[in-house]
Design a protein around this motif. Structure first.
Motif, PDB file in Angstrom:
ATOM      1  N   PRO A   1       9.682   0.179   1.246  1.00  0.00           N
ATOM      2  CA  PRO A   1      10.265   0.378  -0.085  1.00  0.00           C
ATOM      3  C   PRO A   1       9.324   1.192  -0.968  1.00  0.00           C
ATOM      4  CG  PRO A   1       9.451  -1.845   0.184  1.00  0.00           C
ATOM      5  CD  PRO A   1       9.367  -1.194   1.544  1.00  0.00           C
ATOM      6  N   TRP A   2       9.894   1.721  -2.055  1.00  0.00           N
ATOM      7  CA  TRP A   2       9.131   2.630  -2.904  1.00  0.00           C
ATOM      8  C   TRP A   2       7.898   1.979  -3.508  1.00  0.00           C
ATOM      9  CZ3 TRP A   2       8.190   1.278  -7.909  1.00  0.00           C
ATOM     10  CH2 TRP A   2       8.998   0.271  -8.486  1.00  0.00           C
ATOM     11  N   ILE A   3       7.902   0.646  -3.690  1.00  0.00           N
ATOM     12  CA  ILE A   3       6.776  -0.016  -4.328  1.00  0.00           C
ATOM     13  C   ILE A   3       5.504   0.120  -3.503  1.00  0.00           C
ATOM     14  CG2 ILE A   3       7.161  -2.270  -3.257  1.00  0.00           C
ATOM     15  CD1 ILE A   3       6.093  -1.602  -6.907  1.00  0.00           C
ATOM     16  N   ASP A   4       5.650   0.396  -2.205  1.00  0.00           N
ATOM     17  CA  ASP A   4       4.471   0.544  -1.362  1.00  0.00           C
ATOM     18  C   ASP A   4       3.663   1.783  -1.729  1.00  0.00           C
ATOM     19  OD1 ASP A   4       4.980  -1.771  -0.042  1.00  0.00           O
ATOM     20  OD2 ASP A   4       5.930  -0.849   1.706  1.00  0.00           O
ATOM     21  N   GLY A   5       4.278   2.682  -2.489  1.00  0.00           N
ATOM     22  CA  GLY A   5       3.543   3.853  -2.933  1.00  0.00           C
ATOM     23  C   GLY A   5       2.646   3.588  -4.123  1.00  0.00           C
ATOM     24  N   ILE A  20       1.464  -6.941  -0.171  1.00  0.00           N
ATOM     25  CA  ILE A  20       1.435  -7.679   1.090  1.00  0.00           C
ATOM     26  C   ILE A  20       2.868  -7.741   1.611  1.00  0.00           C
ATOM     27  CG2 ILE A  20       0.950  -9.906   2.165  1.00  0.00           C
ATOM     28  CD1 ILE A  20      -1.223 -10.316   0.067  1.00  0.00           C
ATOM     29  N   PRO A  21       3.107  -7.348   2.811  1.00  0.00           N
ATOM     30  CA  PRO A  21       4.499  -7.228   3.295  1.00  0.00           C
ATOM     31  C   PRO A  21       5.268  -8.545   3.288  1.00  0.00           C
ATOM     32  CG  PRO A  21       3.002  -6.004   4.699  1.00  0.00           C
ATOM     33  CD  PRO A  21       2.135  -6.786   3.771  1.00  0.00           C
ATOM     34  N   ASP A  22       4.643  -9.617   3.736  1.00  0.00           N
ATOM     35  CA  ASP A  22       5.371 -10.879   3.873  1.00  0.00           C
ATOM     36  C   ASP A  22       4.883 -11.886   2.827  1.00  0.00           C
ATOM     37  OD1 ASP A  22       6.838 -10.056   6.158  1.00  0.00           O
ATOM     38  OD2 ASP A  22       4.987 -10.294   7.330  1.00  0.00           O
ATOM     39  N   VAL A  23       5.769 -12.295   1.942  1.00  0.00           N
ATOM     40  CA  VAL A  23       5.454 -13.273   0.892  1.00  0.00           C
ATOM     41  C   VAL A  23       6.444 -14.425   1.005  1.00  0.00           C
ATOM     42  CG1 VAL A  23       5.246 -13.722  -1.574  1.00  0.00           C
ATOM     43  CG2 VAL A  23       4.543 -11.507  -0.642  1.00  0.00           C
ATOM     44  N   GLY A  24       5.941 -15.655   1.082  1.00  0.00           N
ATOM     45  CA  GLY A  24       6.817 -16.819   1.197  1.00  0.00           C
ATOM     46  C   GLY A  24       6.690 -17.724  -0.018  1.00  0.00           C
TER      47      GLY A  24
END
Length: 590
Positions: A1-5, A20-24
């Motif tokens: 997704p764009w937020i990774d930029g 961080i890709p995975d958030v629970g």
């Protein structure tokens, strides 16, 4: 997704930070606890012995989308099971104004503050008696009023977290103490004080319940009903209903049973009624049974007061008993002591008394002023006849000379019914005029169910008209010498005619009340005998005291009651008798 930029530099190291890709949700971790903590993977047999949970409770607004949902989701994923047998979600705990409590503004109440200032038994009762669907308005912390709290371990001026302790107030807590804890303690203290003086032995052979007075059998019957209610309610996790029923029985015990039986405990051995002391023994045994059973019933709710009562009533007298109330089995009802008909009969008598007290208040007639007559009626002839034998109880409680059960009070009171235009207008429109014209002329007996909260259906102008209690305005027209009222299906009328004899008796009762207060203020024990002197300038007051001298002396444990033309140099107490004041003084007797 764009937020990774988007990259953010760490303020200290300059390192770039990324998503961080995975958030629970952390509640997912809480949701898996029934499996992870209970060793689902390591020891399936041990896990199955503890799963599912018997009972889960937490705040519903905060947890139905978090912990509750997480447990359900995780259990569904793991083995498609229900993770709990019973789930109770409750509303919020707020301050007394209905606002949230926060640490940041100092309004959060710390446990130490509430426990020491309000009382732990009080707090438990507040939580358990609360309707879980309604916010609990617990109390108010005053951050601008720091306080040093005295505890068994010594003075405390800050919490375990280091927060300065402050004053906490709570009107709900005050009400719990006033309506429940103090009446229960006073009932217990009443028994202890007289049992100690009379050297009552709980191990004495029991007077058969069938041979005891009706009042004893009634309180024991009510006790069995309470045991049944508590067992059923608590097994269904309905603590509020158990608390409600317990509070009702404590009120019956304090304000009805003990009030009605005081003279049985007051009676000295030389005033024996010729029954070998069995009546007094029956009173002690009945009250002892009720208090012991109550201590066991309320142990889960108010454990410290229950323990104090039990240890003194049982553990201190019976070496074979359990050392603690909390080691006892929970009480079970004795069907042989349950008498539903007696409970209903006494409940009706209490209803008559409550209504009589209300009428006294409305007519400004104090309870110590005797009234000539009370009449009561109910539409159920069987119920009317059943209450008849309790006329003496009603008369003594309401301080009236005569109690009469009547088929009807129509000769004393008349009800006038008028339409409530606000509710009937939108429903009946053009028919409203006919309703307005015909309603006052309809037989009052046809409209009587409205006073009991029931609907009635009438034929007006050829049409059926359904009327509810809110559709009709009821006016009561009564005789000038009587004050009347009704409560559901019970009607009561009190005669307010006061003769000179009744007025003097009322003055004597005021005198008794004044002397009893003087005894209390002087710190006299209940067995201490006294001598009384009085000075009455008003002739009617002097006559009243002289006429009722024997009663006054008997009720106040006075060996003598002597008039005097002067007041002692060390003074006297002003006692209001009727509309005049009498000076009274006490001389203690060794």
């Amino acid at each position: 997704p764009w937020i990774d930029g988007v990259k953010i530099a760490h303020p200290e190291t300059g390192n770039l930070m990324s998503r961080i890709p995975d958030v629970g949700n952390p509640w997912l971790d809480a949701g898996i606890v029934p499996f992870s903590t209970l060793q689902y993977n390591a020891d399936r047999e041990a896990w199955s012995e503890q799963y599912p949970a018997d009972f889960v409770t937490e705040c519903f607004p905060g947890q139905f989308r978090n912990w509750f949902y997480a447990m359900l989701a995780m259990a569904t994923m793991m083995d498609n099971s229900a993770p709990f047998k019973n789930l109770l979600g409750h509303r919020l705990v707020m301050n007394e104004s209905g606002q949230p409590m926060h640490k940041s503004d100092g309004t959060a109440i710390w446990f130490e503050e509430a426990a020491e200032q309000l009382g732990v038994d009080t707090m438990r009762w507040m939580y358990l008696a609360q309707n879980p669907a309604v916010d609990l308005r617990f109390g108010t912390r005053h951050p601008d009023q720091p306080i040093t709290i005295e505890t068994p371990e010594g003075p405390l001026d800050q919490t375990a977290e280091g927060v300065p302790t402050c004053t906490v107030t709570s009107r709900p807590a005050d009400e719990v103490r006033r309506q429940l804890l103090i009446p229960l303690w006073n009932s217990y203290a009443f028994f202890i004080n007289y049992a100690r003086l009379d050297e009552f032995d709980p191990a004495s052979p029991a007077v058969p319940v069938a041979d005891r007075p009706e009042m004893d059998r009634w309180i024991l019957s009510n006790l069995q009903a309470l045991v049944t209610t508590c067992r059923n309610s608590l097994s269904e996790f309905n603590a509020a209903e158990a608390c409600r029923a317990t509070a009702a029985l404590i009120d019956d015990l304090s304000n009805w049973y003990i009030r009605r039986n005081r003279r049985r405990f007051w009676r000295s051995r030389d005033e024996d009624t010729g029954d070998g002391g069995r009546d007094k023994l029956a009173a002690y045994q009945t009250l002892h049974t009720v208090l012991v059973t109550l201590s066991k019933l309320v142990a889960p709710m108010i454990p410290f007061l229950a323990e104090r009562m039990y240890r003194n009533l049982v553990a201190g007298n019976d070496p074979d008993s359990d050392d603690s109330v909390h080691l006892n089995d929970y009480p079970e009802a004795d069907p042989g002591l349950l008498d539903g008909e007696l409970n209903q009969r006494m409940a009706t008598a209490q209803q008559v008394v409550r209504l009589g007290h209300r009428l006294r208040d409305e007519s400004n007639q104090r309870v110590r002023q005797p009234l000539p007559e009370l009449r009561f009626s109910t539409s159920d002839p069987a119920r009317l006849a059943a209450v008849g034998p309790l006329a003496d109880v009603i008369a003594e409680e309401l301080n009236v000379k005569q109690v009469t059960a009547c088929p009807s009070l129509d000769e004393l009171v008349r009800y006038v019914y008028k339409p409530n235009l606000k509710t009937l207008g939108p429903r009946y429109g053009k028919l409203l005029g006919a309703i307005r014209q015909e309603l006052p002329g309809i037989d009052p007996d046809l409209l009587a169910p409205l006073r009991d909260g029931q609907d009635v259906t009438l034929s007006i102008d050829g049409q059926d008209v359904s009327l509810g209690p809110d559709d009709v305005l009821t006016e009561t027209q009564q005789s000038s010498d009587w004050i009347c009222g009704d409560d559901q299906d019970v009607q009561v009328a009190l005669s307010t005619i006061l003769t000179d004899e009744l007025l003097r008796e009322g003055m004597a009762r005021d005198c008794i009340r004044g002397v009893q207060q003087m005894r209390k203020d002087s710190g006299l024990e209940i067995q201490h005998r006294i001598r009384l002197g009085y000075h009455a300038e008003e002739p009617e007051a002097a006559r009243a005291i002289a006429e009722w001298s024997e009663t006054i002396r008997g009720e106040t444990l006075a060996d003598s009651l002597d008039p005097s033309e002067t007041v002692p140099a060390d003074g006297a107490h002003d006692v209001k008798t009727g509309s005049v004041t009498v000076q009274v003084w006490i001389i203690t007797t060794e």
